[in-house]
Design an enzyme around this catalytic site. Sequence first.
Site, PDB file in Angstrom:
ATOM      1  N   LYS A   4       0.860  -1.187   0.000  1.00 32.58           N
ATOM      2  CA  LYS A   4       0.000   0.000   0.000  1.00 32.58           C
ATOM      3  C   LYS A   4       0.891   1.229   0.000  1.00 32.58           C
ATOM      4  O   LYS A   4       2.041   1.166   0.446  1.00 32.58           O
ATOM      5  CB  LYS A   4      -0.886  -0.010   1.253  1.00 32.58           C
ATOM      6  CG  LYS A   4      -2.120   0.859   1.156  1.00 32.58           C
ATOM      7  CD  LYS A   4      -3.276   0.214   0.415  1.00 32.58           C
ATOM      8  CE  LYS A   4      -4.408   1.184   0.200  1.00 32.58           C
ATOM      9  NZ  LYS A   4      -5.626   0.525  -0.306  1.00 32.58           N
ATOM     10  N   ASP A  28      -7.068   4.599  -4.378  1.00 34.37           N
ATOM     11  CA  ASP A  28      -7.717   4.455  -3.063  1.00 34.37           C
ATOM     12  C   ASP A  28      -8.329   5.832  -2.788  1.00 34.37           C
ATOM     13  O   ASP A  28      -8.567   6.598  -3.750  1.00 34.37           O
ATOM     14  CB  ASP A  28      -6.683   4.043  -1.985  1.00 34.37           C
ATOM     15  CG  ASP A  28      -7.334   3.639  -0.660  1.00 34.37           C
ATOM     16  OD1 ASP A  28      -7.865   2.535  -0.575  1.00 34.37           O
ATOM     17  OD2 ASP A  28      -7.330   4.447   0.303  1.00 34.37           O
TER      18      ASP A  28
HETATM   19  P1  NAP Z   1     -12.948   8.121  -2.474  1.00 35.15           P
HETATM   20  O1  NAP Z   1     -13.525   7.912  -3.806  1.00 35.15           O
HETATM   21  O2  NAP Z   1     -11.860   9.099  -2.289  1.00 35.15           O
HETATM   22  O3  NAP Z   1     -14.152   8.453  -1.464  1.00 35.15           O
HETATM   23  C1  NAP Z   1     -13.956   8.508  -0.089  1.00 35.15           C
HETATM   24  C2  NAP Z   1     -15.261   8.890   0.578  1.00 35.15           C
HETATM   25  O4  NAP Z   1     -15.093   8.785   2.001  1.00 35.15           O
HETATM   26  C3  NAP Z   1     -15.676  10.331   0.324  1.00 35.15           C
HETATM   27  O5  NAP Z   1     -17.068  10.423   0.369  1.00 35.15           O
HETATM   28  C4  NAP Z   1     -15.025  11.065   1.510  1.00 35.15           C
HETATM   29  O6  NAP Z   1     -15.666  12.288   1.831  1.00 35.15           O
HETATM   30  C5  NAP Z   1     -15.220  10.063   2.617  1.00 35.15           C
HETATM   31  N1  NAP Z   1     -14.149  10.228   3.629  1.00 35.15           N
HETATM   32  C6  NAP Z   1     -12.798  10.172   3.423  1.00 35.15           C
HETATM   33  N2  NAP Z   1     -12.132  10.400   4.570  1.00 35.15           N
HETATM   34  C7  NAP Z   1     -13.071  10.595   5.501  1.00 35.15           C
HETATM   35  C8  NAP Z   1     -13.017  10.867   6.897  1.00 35.15           C
HETATM   36  N3  NAP Z   1     -11.832  10.996   7.542  1.00 35.15           N
HETATM   37  N4  NAP Z   1     -14.200  10.984   7.557  1.00 35.15           N
HETATM   38  C9  NAP Z   1     -15.388  10.841   6.902  1.00 35.15           C
HETATM   39  N5  NAP Z   1     -15.488  10.594   5.590  1.00 35.15           N
HETATM   40  C10 NAP Z   1     -14.357  10.476   4.906  1.00 35.15           C
HETATM   41  O7  NAP Z   1     -12.372   6.735  -1.888  1.00 35.15           O
HETATM   42  P2  NAP Z   1     -12.872   5.253  -2.186  1.00 35.15           P
HETATM   43  O8  NAP Z   1     -11.996   4.679  -3.223  1.00 35.15           O
HETATM   44  O9  NAP Z   1     -14.343   5.226  -2.357  1.00 35.15           O
HETATM   45  O10 NAP Z   1     -12.463   4.530  -0.818  1.00 35.15           O
HETATM   46  C11 NAP Z   1     -13.342   4.469   0.312  1.00 35.15           C
HETATM   47  C12 NAP Z   1     -12.888   3.358   1.246  1.00 35.15           C
HETATM   48  O11 NAP Z   1     -12.898   2.105   0.553  1.00 35.15           O
HETATM   49  C13 NAP Z   1     -11.471   3.490   1.811  1.00 35.15           C
HETATM   50  O12 NAP Z   1     -11.435   2.922   3.098  1.00 35.15           O
HETATM   51  C14 NAP Z   1     -10.654   2.633   0.868  1.00 35.15           C
HETATM   52  O13 NAP Z   1      -9.449   2.191   1.455  1.00 35.15           O
HETATM   53  C15 NAP Z   1     -11.624   1.491   0.645  1.00 35.15           C
HETATM   54  N6  NAP Z   1     -11.409   0.682  -0.561  1.00 35.15           N
HETATM   55  C16 NAP Z   1     -11.409   1.258  -1.792  1.00 35.15           C
HETATM   56  C17 NAP Z   1     -11.246   0.458  -2.912  1.00 35.15           C
HETATM   57  C18 NAP Z   1     -11.305   1.024  -4.293  1.00 35.15           C
HETATM   58  O14 NAP Z   1     -11.283   0.222  -5.238  1.00 35.15           O
HETATM   59  N7  NAP Z   1     -11.410   2.315  -4.490  1.00 35.15           N
HETATM   60  C19 NAP Z   1     -11.055  -0.927  -2.768  1.00 35.15           C
HETATM   61  C20 NAP Z   1     -11.092  -1.484  -1.485  1.00 35.15           C
HETATM   62  C21 NAP Z   1     -11.271  -0.664  -0.392  1.00 35.15           C
HETATM   63  P3  NAP Z   1     -14.918  13.685   1.469  1.00 35.15           P
HETATM   64  O15 NAP Z   1     -15.052  13.825  -0.002  1.00 35.15           O
HETATM   65  O16 NAP Z   1     -15.669  14.704   2.263  1.00 35.15           O
HETATM   66  O17 NAP Z   1     -13.486  13.519   1.924  1.00 35.15           O
END
Ligand code: NAP
Length: 450
Positions: free
Chosen positions: A129, A169
């Site tokens: 990561k 991510d």
């Molecule tokens: P993303 O597109 O950047 O979206 C993140 C979302 O979470 C946004 O709505 C953001 O709101 C909110 N957020 C971020 N930090 C926050 C905090 N400290 N408190 C409250 N809300 C928060 O990211 P994503 O890819 O969807 O990832 C979301 C989660 O899924 C993460 O834990 C990531 O590690 C996990 N994940 C992602 C993938 C993938 O394929 N993308 C795969 C497996 C796991 P704001 O816009 O207000 O910051």
Amino acid sequence: MQFKSAYLQGVYDSVCKRNPHEPEFLQAVGEVLESFEPVVEKRPDIVEKGVIDRMVEPERMIMFRVSWVDDNGKVQVNRGYRVQFNSAIGPYKGGCRFHPSVNLSIIKFLGFEQTFKNSLTTLPMGGGKGGSDFNPKGKSDNEIMRFCQSFMTELAKHIGPDTDVPAGDIGVGAREVGYMFGQYKRLRNEFTGVLTGKGLTFGGSLARTEATGYGLLYFTEEMLNCMKNDSIKGKTIVVSGSGNVAIYATEKATELGGKVVAMSDSDGYVFDANGIDLDVMKQIKEVERARISEYAKRVAGAEYHEGCAGIWGVKCDVALPCATQNELDGESANKLIANGVIAVAEGANMPCTPEAINAFHSNGVLYAPGKASNAGGVAVSGLEMSQNSMRYSWSFDEVDEKLKGIMKNIFHASYDAAKEFGLNDNIMAGANIAGFLKVAAAMIAQGVAY
Ligand code: NAP
């Protein structure tokens, strides 16, 4: 933390001693070690070969300066990370996160979890990561590009299609992956599948964008089916976050006949009793990159509430935390339980605190851990690597079918391992064990370097 096994206690104590200021990493390690009590009893060879002692220490950690010039000509400095955790079953694989909260503890917890997750997919990928404390919010496209180029200038020395394959991510989507890929190609003069989540015109896989959210729903549907003889159809659902995972979880949940009534961002949440209008949400979040409060201004009857944790007070049958780590604590879990939740499945990594997980387990709520239920993203990333190697691409439906099969397998591998090791319906422990045993076998086969 207290363990029954003196061996596990020793491993945990030494991890605490070696990493005293890394609460997220210690939380992730503690949760996994707890699941290993029956493993160390049944498998003395694993203890003898020091497999667990080795697994809790990353193979390599890289930290570097990322300097870049903002639109006002001012030099900015951030810190970059890549933690190459475990390469026993394949090249390191795992996303990069750009968020101001990023530090070594967060990248290490994510890299540790990734090792188990990647193993569960059955594809040949090790765990890693990376990321930076860079905040993409409010930056211009050119600033994002310059940051990504500077970040990749150092990262390129440590990665490669057979060494380490990063992806997206939080804060890293198709735009950022594109800029990083372009810089890698310039530096190396080679066109390889060194990153996944690429644009469709230069080697990206169809269905990668949707994969984590869709996969989460395939997993949840299988879990409801198998453990409750039930399904998503007719269920009221709450999804936290409004990023990549949350949006495509909402899309698939709606397609399967569920109704998603609330979504959030880090400022607050929206409640829409008629079901979230995903076209409006995508326009706000994917196109305009605006705040979720906009939704309530555009959709009649929808309400906006300040404070993202309030979303767990919304009555639902199924809760899908899809934002970030530790977003759902014991108090929020108790609200969900009081409101009759039947299943909680993690789209985010480690969104539920240990107190929340205990509350779900002791109240008979089905709980799916992220390392199993959100593995769809990395699974399709693995399929993107295969397509790049073949210089060929599969159709959306072909990839989606493979994804569905992988998610169902992950559920059954976790469920079966829980049963085999006498852990009843504890899918979390089952996932930890199933993911671990394959990596352990590879580590034992490959020996220890003297
Ligand atoms: P993303 O597109 O950047 O979206 C993140 C979302 O979470 C946004 O709505 C953001 O709101 C909110 N957020 C971020 N930090 C926050 C905090 N400290 N408190 C409250 N809300 C928060 O990211 P994503 O890819 O969807 O990832 C979301 C989660 O899924 C993460 O834990 C990531 O590690 C996990 N994940 C992602 C993938 C993938 O394929 N993308 C795969 C497996 C796991 P704001 O816009 O207000 O910051």
